[in-house]
Design a protein around this motif. Structure first.
Motif, short mmCIF file in Angstrom:
data_model
loop_
_atom_site.label_atom_id
_atom_site.label_comp_id
_atom_site.label_asym_id
_atom_site.label_seq_id
_atom_site.Cartn_x
_atom_site.Cartn_y
_atom_site.Cartn_z
N THR A 86 0.82 -1.22 0.00
CA THR A 86 0.00 0.00 0.00
C THR A 86 0.86 1.27 0.00
OG1 THR A 86 -0.07 -0.01 2.41
CG2 THR A 86 -1.88 -1.12 1.26
N PHE A 87 2.15 1.11 -0.19
CA PHE A 87 3.04 2.28 -0.10
C PHE A 87 2.98 3.14 -1.36
CE2 PHE A 87 5.46 -1.30 -1.81
CZ PHE A 87 5.96 -0.74 -2.98
N VAL A 88 3.42 4.38 -1.21
CA VAL A 88 3.60 5.26 -2.37
C VAL A 88 4.98 5.89 -2.22
CG1 VAL A 88 2.74 7.25 -3.64
CG2 VAL A 88 1.14 5.83 -2.34
N LEU A 89 5.79 5.81 -3.27
CA LEU A 89 7.09 6.47 -3.25
C LEU A 89 6.95 7.79 -4.00
CD1 LEU A 89 9.39 3.46 -4.33
CD2 LEU A 89 8.48 3.97 -2.05
N PRO A 90 7.02 8.91 -3.28
CA PRO A 90 6.83 10.20 -3.95
C PRO A 90 7.92 10.43 -5.00
CG PRO A 90 6.82 10.45 -1.55
CD PRO A 90 7.28 9.06 -1.84
N PRO A 91 7.57 11.13 -6.09
CA PRO A 91 8.56 11.38 -7.14
C PRO A 91 9.78 12.09 -6.56
CG PRO A 91 6.52 12.61 -7.54
CD PRO A 91 6.27 11.69 -6.39
N PHE A 131 13.80 2.87 -0.17
CA PHE A 131 13.75 3.04 -1.62
C PHE A 131 14.31 4.40 -2.00
CE2 PHE A 131 10.40 0.07 -0.55
CZ PHE A 131 10.45 -0.87 -1.57
N ASP A 132 14.95 4.46 -3.14
CA ASP A 132 15.46 5.72 -3.68
C ASP A 132 14.73 5.98 -5.01
OD1 ASP A 132 16.81 7.79 -4.88
OD2 ASP A 132 18.82 6.97 -4.54
N ASN A 133 13.79 6.95 -4.94
CA ASN A 133 13.03 7.27 -6.16
C ASN A 133 13.53 8.57 -6.78
OD1 ASN A 133 11.14 6.95 -8.16
ND2 ASN A 133 9.44 7.83 -6.98
N PRO A 178 12.20 8.85 -12.35
CA PRO A 178 12.16 9.53 -11.06
C PRO A 178 11.01 10.53 -10.92
CG PRO A 178 13.95 10.40 -12.40
CD PRO A 178 13.28 9.33 -13.21
N ASP A 179 10.24 10.73 -11.99
CA ASP A 179 9.21 11.78 -11.95
C ASP A 179 7.81 11.26 -11.63
OD1 ASP A 179 11.10 13.71 -12.61
OD2 ASP A 179 10.98 13.14 -14.73
N THR A 180 7.71 9.97 -11.27
CA THR A 180 6.37 9.45 -10.96
C THR A 180 6.28 8.98 -9.52
OG1 THR A 180 7.17 7.40 -11.93
CG2 THR A 180 5.47 8.58 -13.16
N ALA A 181 5.06 9.01 -9.02
CA ALA A 181 4.77 8.38 -7.73
C ALA A 181 4.67 6.89 -8.00
CB ALA A 181 3.47 8.92 -7.16
N ARG A 200 3.99 2.89 -6.97
CA ARG A 200 3.23 2.01 -6.09
C ARG A 200 3.63 0.56 -6.32
NH1 ARG A 200 -0.03 6.26 -7.19
NH2 ARG A 200 -1.12 7.12 -5.39
N PHE A 201 2.99 -0.31 -5.56
CA PHE A 201 3.21 -1.75 -5.70
C PHE A 201 2.74 -2.24 -7.06
CE2 PHE A 201 2.13 -6.21 -5.20
CZ PHE A 201 3.12 -6.70 -4.37
N GLY A 202 3.50 -3.08 -7.71
CA GLY A 202 3.09 -3.67 -8.98
C GLY A 202 4.08 -4.72 -9.42
N GLU A 203 3.64 -5.53 -10.38
CA GLU A 203 4.46 -6.68 -10.78
C GLU A 203 5.67 -6.31 -11.61
OE1 GLU A 203 1.95 -9.38 -12.85
OE2 GLU A 203 1.15 -10.22 -11.00
N GLN A 204 5.51 -5.34 -12.50
CA GLN A 204 6.60 -5.05 -13.43
C GLN A 204 7.67 -4.20 -12.76
OE1 GLN A 204 7.07 -6.57 -16.19
NE2 GLN A 204 5.07 -7.57 -16.30
N SER A 205 8.83 -4.19 -13.37
CA SER A 205 9.96 -3.53 -12.72
C SER A 205 9.87 -2.01 -12.77
CB SER A 205 11.26 -4.00 -13.34
OG SER A 205 11.28 -5.40 -13.33
N THR A 206 8.88 -1.48 -13.50
CA THR A 206 8.65 -0.04 -13.46
C THR A 206 7.88 0.33 -12.18
OG1 THR A 206 6.74 -0.55 -14.82
CG2 THR A 206 8.64 0.42 -15.93
N ALA A 207 7.17 -0.64 -11.63
CA ALA A 207 6.52 -0.46 -10.33
C ALA A 207 7.44 -1.06 -9.27
CB ALA A 207 5.16 -1.13 -10.32
N GLU A 208 7.01 -1.00 -8.00
CA GLU A 208 7.89 -1.52 -6.95
C GLU A 208 7.24 -2.67 -6.20
OE1 GLU A 208 10.80 -1.63 -5.75
OE2 GLU A 208 11.66 -0.32 -7.27
N MET A 209 8.04 -3.33 -5.42
CA MET A 209 7.54 -4.39 -4.54
C MET A 209 8.26 -4.27 -3.21
SD MET A 209 6.65 -7.97 -6.18
CE MET A 209 5.49 -8.12 -7.53
N MET A 210 7.62 -4.81 -2.18
CA MET A 210 8.28 -4.89 -0.88
C MET A 210 7.75 -6.15 -0.22
SD MET A 210 8.05 -4.51 2.55
CE MET A 210 9.09 -4.05 3.89
N ILE A 211 8.52 -7.23 -0.40
CA ILE A 211 8.12 -8.52 0.17
C ILE A 211 9.35 -9.16 0.82
CG2 ILE A 211 7.16 -10.82 -0.26
CD1 ILE A 211 5.91 -9.75 -2.81
N GLY A 212 9.18 -9.63 2.03
CA GLY A 212 10.23 -10.43 2.65
C GLY A 212 9.72 -11.84 2.81
#
Ligand code: HEC
Length: 431
Positions: free
Chosen positions: A297-302, A383-385, A395-398, A400-412
């Motif tokens: 549910t995270f958002v990485l600000p641009p 994360f470093d956005n 670096p110019d987008t917010a 969120r979580f998503g499958e592709q590498s343009t989106a992010e993940m956070m799973i341990g």
């Protein structure tokens, strides 16, 4: 003659001669030699990957193969780029920790700087007879896709799922497993799920035929599952080998579901996946599950250079932890696995920094760690956005979580043991 003069140590000559010695296999006093000093380190720490059929780009088994790489090897070990390993040594002890000792690093560096002499083969170890093909030895069962999956030169490929019926007539207890893709360079990861009989998950997928749903399709959420996994394959990890008496269960009549994340790398490829399994020969006393704790549910600000994202969980029962596997995408910079003691003390069980998206490594504890019922877990990722992150695709987008590498993940992910008779749902029932 040359040798003798250098050994005499006449400073003027030594300086001049060293110019000639570069590239020649001249032994100078005190210079480590390949056969006796360097080869044992390469066998122990490098050949697992640097041999034919594995992920290292060149084999490092013989002097002839290694010699042209001497300078690059020196650089790689001095800068600690090789062997790849990212666990902060201050926290936890891990099996298969490949980190070179300062002594080993110096040996390799001096050898390369000293003209990379060969030395006497009689003084070195015999070549290792690495198995061709399966590293786990001859599997008891092999499941492979009937066809191949084309991976284009560029663009985004939706996660591909292939359902593979096992045909197992009785429960199987898996002690070792190895995934062998044919197009390793484009395989970002493969998850092998266990789909027990009667499961509704991916019911519409035909056995053996690649299946996918684009991420922006509302049906995409059907791909979500709580199924247990045999393993997560990512380049660079040794095959799964569980300690004696422990195994993962594949119930009779299950299917294995292969989930592939492909990353096009500029050259089209055809991938074919297979998994080799070894079954328990002796009694199984503990069942192993792969659990996951993450934040979606995270958002990485641009432009934000350092965003902290945490995930919290509580163990429903006393739990023995075997291993950790942090997973993020290119903006991830570090990942910590904390156990918060009842008195508030934070214990770091593993701290991966820097996190490198290209090395999705599994960290197996040297000794399993038992945590009490109710133990609080805190996984913390950074994360470093910003545009200073060279791996950042935008670096110019917010983000969120998503499958592709343009989106992010956070799973341990983490592997735990449970009584043999318990299933994954049962593990979470609190008594
Ligand atoms: C886990 C697998 C793995 C292990 C272990 C490993 N390597 Fe590598 N190595 C790779 C891969 C994959 C690459 C190519 C991608 C990269 O450079 O990150 C590579 C690249 C290299 C390169 C750079 C080649 C170039 O193109 O410049 C050198 C040198 C090297 N390895 C040496 C070593 C040495 C020496 C060891 C042992 C001390 C070692 N590696 C251990 C997988 C491995």
């Amino acid at each position: 003659m040359l040798d003798a003069m250098v050994k005499l140590g006449a400073p003027v000559f030594a300086v001049i001669l060293s110019g000639f010695a570069v590239g020649a296999t001249v032994e100078r006093a005190g210079t480590p030699v390949f056969c006796r000093d360097v080869l044992p380190v390469l066998q122990k720490r490098c050949q697992r990957c640097h041999r034919p059929g594995e992920i290292g780009p060149m084999p490092l088994e013989t002097y002839a193969q290694v010699r042209p790489w001497a300078a690059a090897i020196r650089e790689a070990v001095l800068r600690k780029k090789m062997p790849p390993w990212f666990a902060d040594p201050r926290f936890g002890k891990f099996a298969d920790d490949p980190t070179l000792t300062p002594n080993e690093i110096q040996t390799i560096a001096k050898w390369a700087a000293g003209g990379a002499p060969k030395g006497d083969p009689a003084q070195g170890p015999k070549p290792i007879a690495w198995p061709a093909g399966w590293s786990i030895g001859k599997p008891d069962a092999v499941l492979e896709m009937p066809g191949t999956i084309p991976v284009p030169a560029k663009g985004v490929v939706d996660y591909q799922y292939v359902v593979m019926p096992t045909g197992f007539q009785r429960d199987r207890w898996v002690t070792a497993a190895e995934v062998r893709p044919t197009a390793r360079r484009v395989v970002h990861h493969v998850v092998i799920y266990i789909r027990p009989p009667g499961s509704e998950w991916l019911k519409e997928a035909k056995p053996g035929i690649p299946y996918s749903i684009p991420e922006d399709d509302p049906r995409h959420r059907r791909l979500w599952t709580t199924s247990d996994m045999v393993l997560v394959y990512a380049p660079g990890n040794p095959p799964m080998r569980l300690p004696k008496g422990m195994a993962k269960k594949i119930p009779a009549g299950s299917d294995l579901v292969f989930q592939m994340h492909y990353q096009p790398d500029g050259k089209a490829a055809l991938d074919h996946e297979r998994i080799g399994l070894k079954f328990a020969k002796g009694p199984v006393v503990k069942r192993v599950f792969t659990l996951q704790l993450g934040n979606d549910t995270f958002v990485l600000p641009p432009g934000d250079p350092d965003v902290r994202v945490a995930a919290y969980g509580t163990l429903p029962r006393e739990t023995e932890i075997l291993s950790f596997f942090p997973h993020m995408h290119p903006r991830g910079t570090s990942f910590a696995f904390h156990y918060i003691h009842p008195d508030g003390q934070i214990e770091t069980m593993l701290y991966v920094k820097p996190y490198d998206f290209h090395w999705q490594l599994n960290y197996v504890l040297a000794k399993p760690r038992v945590l009490p019922k109710g133990a609080k877990l805190e996984w913390v990722a950074h994360f470093d956005n910003s545009k200073n992150n060279p791996k950042n695709p935008d670096p110019d987008t917010a983000v969120r979580f998503g499958e592709q590498s343009t989106a992010e993940m956070m799973i341990g992910f983490f592997d735990v043991t449970a009584p043999v008779g318990m299933d994954k749902e049962g593990f979470f029932v609190r008594k």
